[in-house]
Write an enzyme that holds these catalytic residues in place. Structure first.
Site, PDB file in Angstrom:
ATOM      1  N   PRO A 107     -65.108  -8.473 -13.752  1.00 41.53           N
ATOM      2  CA  PRO A 107     -65.267  -7.177 -13.090  1.00 41.53           C
ATOM      3  C   PRO A 107     -64.008  -6.322 -13.232  1.00 41.53           C
ATOM      4  O   PRO A 107     -62.891  -6.830 -13.075  1.00 41.53           O
ATOM      5  CB  PRO A 107     -65.531  -7.530 -11.626  1.00 41.53           C
ATOM      6  CG  PRO A 107     -65.242  -8.969 -11.464  1.00 41.53           C
ATOM      7  CD  PRO A 107     -65.189  -9.600 -12.813  1.00 41.53           C
ATOM      8  N   GLY A 109     -61.174  -3.796 -12.248  1.00 39.92           N
ATOM      9  CA  GLY A 109     -60.521  -3.325 -11.029  1.00 39.92           C
ATOM     10  C   GLY A 109     -60.523  -4.311  -9.875  1.00 39.92           C
ATOM     11  O   GLY A 109     -60.249  -3.934  -8.747  1.00 39.92           O
ATOM     12  N   ALA A 110     -60.840  -5.589 -10.123  1.00 44.97           N
ATOM     13  CA  ALA A 110     -60.844  -6.572  -9.035  1.00 44.97           C
ATOM     14  C   ALA A 110     -59.567  -7.418  -9.017  1.00 44.97           C
ATOM     15  O   ALA A 110     -59.457  -8.371  -8.268  1.00 44.97           O
ATOM     16  CB  ALA A 110     -62.073  -7.475  -9.157  1.00 44.97           C
ATOM     17  N   GLY A 113     -57.364  -9.347 -13.958  1.00 45.57           N
ATOM     18  CA  GLY A 113     -56.764  -9.196 -15.292  1.00 45.57           C
ATOM     19  C   GLY A 113     -57.713  -8.638 -16.331  1.00 45.57           C
ATOM     20  O   GLY A 113     -57.602  -8.963 -17.515  1.00 45.57           O
ATOM     21  N   SER A 115     -58.000  -5.671 -17.689  1.00 50.10           N
ATOM     22  CA  SER A 115     -57.394  -4.838 -18.743  1.00 50.10           C
ATOM     23  C   SER A 115     -56.729  -5.703 -19.803  1.00 50.10           C
ATOM     24  O   SER A 115     -56.956  -5.514 -21.006  1.00 50.10           O
ATOM     25  CB  SER A 115     -56.357  -3.882 -18.154  1.00 50.10           C
ATOM     26  OG  SER A 115     -56.919  -3.156 -17.108  1.00 50.10           O
ATOM     27  N   ASP A 158     -50.250 -10.820 -16.912  1.00 56.32           N
ATOM     28  CA  ASP A 158     -51.670 -10.800 -17.289  1.00 56.32           C
ATOM     29  C   ASP A 158     -51.865 -11.052 -18.788  1.00 56.32           C
ATOM     30  O   ASP A 158     -52.648 -11.928 -19.161  1.00 56.32           O
ATOM     31  CB  ASP A 158     -52.332  -9.470 -16.884  1.00 56.32           C
ATOM     32  CG  ASP A 158     -52.537  -9.384 -15.381  1.00 56.32           C
ATOM     33  OD1 ASP A 158     -51.940 -10.195 -14.654  1.00 56.32           O
ATOM     34  OD2 ASP A 158     -53.304  -8.504 -14.935  1.00 56.32           O
TER      35      ASP A 158
END
Ligand code: MEV
Length: 325
Positions: A107, A109-110, A113, A115, A158
């Site tokens: 998902p 924006g949760a 990581g 991006s 990340d």
């Protein structure tokens, strides 16, 4: 060619890591897949339907890559992809046309990581297609540079987790990788994301007001992270790991980064049989996670009833990898 890379979860040490203490993150078995091929024409085509970028095309001149469209949240992801493509072209020394499809199980924006999990397999895919054969370590560094370009700063965690896989203990810019696969986790997503920037400012302000108390809390978080690293890397007692998660969560509550929604998910998980439950990431919304080896279904249901979105996952040693050529 198809390449995939994992998302990540911060297990211990969020916030204290900003003040030089150790933290632990791990790769999880939710992955992003990039599939692509080189094209004869000088055009880049990006398809990412589940990221709501319907067949976006990007043209480029010798100097720059031009993005025609902005698709809100998905457009944000595209800015990472664009920067990744530019980094590869710079390293390669020239530009090539190609087509790439992105599919993600993570998902957006949760705080898992998402991006980096798009950037890393994009870099790997292009490195393989262009026969540059960059190592996963080199891809981790390039991924960090992409994040610095797009978001202004990056700890590099990340992209490092996504490229290398496994558990990573990081402290003062140094990274130590260890193997910690198959820890069964339920992530509980509150459905909204807190602003990391605001939460960091809040902790900083509290620390300025109560320096000694906050230093002691950060030291306790560091103790928890280093004890947990030992348990995780030596396949130790996960009941103890659960206890350490609960203590760490209490400390995160103490520095003011929890919310009513997060606390409700944490308590719902514990009551339904989790060995431990804690916030993951910056807090103020976002996610918590529960360790519940034999009670996964119960914890998932409890999180749902408490208003959260449960995401079943486990830690993995698998970093970025070529699925097939
Ligand atoms: C956010 O995911 C983790 C924090 O520790 C911030 C950071 O390490 O940059 C809160």
């Amino acid at each position: 060619m198809l390449v995939s890379a994992p998302g990540k979860i911060i297990l211990f040490g969020e916030h204290s890591v900003v003040y030089g203490r150790g933290a632990i993150a791990s790769a999880i078995d939710l992955r992003t897949y990039t599939e692509g091929k080189l094209l004869k024409e000088k055009i880049i085509k990006i398809h990412a339907n589940d990221l709501k970028i319907p067949g976006l095309s990007i043209s480029f001149s010798e100097e720059e890559i031009v993005l025609g469209t902005d698709y809100g949240k998905a457009g944000f992801v595209v800015s990472y992809v664009k920067s990744a493509i530019e980094k590869i072209f710079t390293e390669y020394g020239s530009r090539k046309g190609f087509e790439i499809s992105i599919k993600s199980e993570i998902p957006v924006g949760a705080g898992l990581g998402s991006s980096a999990a798009v950037v890393v397999p994009t870099l790997k895919l292009l490195s393989e297609l262009l026969e540059m054969n960059l190592s996963n370590e080199e891809i981790a560094v390039m991924g960090k540079n992409v994040e610095i370009e797009v978001q202004g700063s990056s700890s590099g965690i990340d992209p490092a987790v996504s490229a290398l896989g496994g558990g990573l203990y990081f402290k003062k810019g140094k990274i130590e990788r260890f193997s910690a696969p198959n820890l069964p986790l339920i992530v509980g997503y509150t459905g909204e994301k807190g602003s990391t920037k605001i939460l960091l400012e809040k902790v900083k302000a509290l620390k300025e007001e109560y320096p000694e108390i906050l230093e002691n809390i950060m030291d306790a978080m560091e103790d928890i992270a280093s004890k947990s690293k030992k348990i995780l890397s030596e396949n130790g007692d996960i009941k103890e790991l659960g206890t350490l998660m609960n203590i760490n969560n209490g400390l995160l509550e103490a520095i003011g980064v929890s919310t009513k929604e997060l606390s409700e998910l944490v308590f719902a998980s514990r009551i339904s049989g989790a060995l431990g439950a804690k916030i993951t990431g910056a807090g103020g919304g976002g996610c918590m996670y529960a360790l519940a080896p034999n009670k996964q279904r119960e914890v998932e249901t409890a999180i749902k009833i408490a208003g959260g979105i449960p995401i079943r996952t486990k830690t993995t040693d698998e970093g970025v990898r070529v699925e097939h050529k």
